[in-house]
Design a protein around this motif. Sequence first.
Motif, PDB file in Angstrom:
ATOM      1  N   HIS A  44       0.836  -1.198   0.000  1.00  0.00           N
ATOM      2  CA  HIS A  44       0.000   0.000   0.000  1.00  0.00           C
ATOM      3  C   HIS A  44       0.867   1.244   0.000  1.00  0.00           C
ATOM      4  O   HIS A  44       1.925   1.272   0.629  1.00  0.00           O
ATOM      5  N   GLN A  62      -2.572   0.727  -4.230  1.00  0.00           N
ATOM      6  CA  GLN A  62      -1.994  -0.544  -3.819  1.00  0.00           C
ATOM      7  C   GLN A  62      -1.476  -1.323  -5.014  1.00  0.00           C
ATOM      8  O   GLN A  62      -2.021  -1.248  -6.113  1.00  0.00           O
ATOM      9  N   MET A  64      -0.957  -4.638  -7.004  1.00  0.00           N
ATOM     10  CA  MET A  64      -1.723  -5.860  -7.192  1.00  0.00           C
ATOM     11  C   MET A  64      -0.840  -6.859  -7.926  1.00  0.00           C
ATOM     12  O   MET A  64      -0.353  -6.577  -9.021  1.00  0.00           O
ATOM     13  N   HIS A  66      -0.077 -10.575  -9.716  1.00  0.00           N
ATOM     14  CA  HIS A  66      -0.756 -11.567 -10.545  1.00  0.00           C
ATOM     15  C   HIS A  66       0.218 -12.707 -10.814  1.00  0.00           C
ATOM     16  O   HIS A  66       1.419 -12.486 -10.939  1.00  0.00           O
ATOM     17  N   CYS A 106       5.538  -1.714 -11.395  1.00  0.00           N
ATOM     18  CA  CYS A 106       4.171  -1.866 -11.892  1.00  0.00           C
ATOM     19  C   CYS A 106       4.093  -1.434 -13.347  1.00  0.00           C
ATOM     20  O   CYS A 106       4.616  -0.390 -13.727  1.00  0.00           O
TER      21      CYS A 106
END
Length: 146
Positions: A44, A62, A64, A66, A106
């Motif tokens: 976060h 946040q 995420m 995968h 990201c």
Amino acid sequence: MGETITLRHLGPDDLDTLLGAETGLFDNPILPEQVGAFLSDSMHEIILACDGAEVVGMATGQIMLHPDKAPAFFIAEVGVRDAYQRRGIAKRLCDALMAIARDRGCEGIWLATETDNAPARALYRSLDARETGGIVVYDWDGVMDE
């Protein structure tokens, strides 16, 4: 204008800073147990905009994960106190939050907003975001009703 707005990226040691923010910036009153959990979770992120000691804006998100692709980043909330809106603060908050997401690896950054939220939609367009149509959002437990 006159104020000097500074941005502050919070971490686990900034519990008192967030608890000291006056009410009205977030959707609901700040919950101390949630602040501690949020700040201590490395997935976060939160950035505050401050005018001196006063917290006037915030952006949260946040990471995420995968199993089949690079991490993505969800921008959860962006807010600026009414008296400080239309001064570029939200754009600075989003830019800073997206830079953190990219620095953390990201590759996809996304968010959602209401179709009738013209100021938010203008902000996201100013950040060169693509507006995605043709999707439907589902929610549970009345979260979107609040």
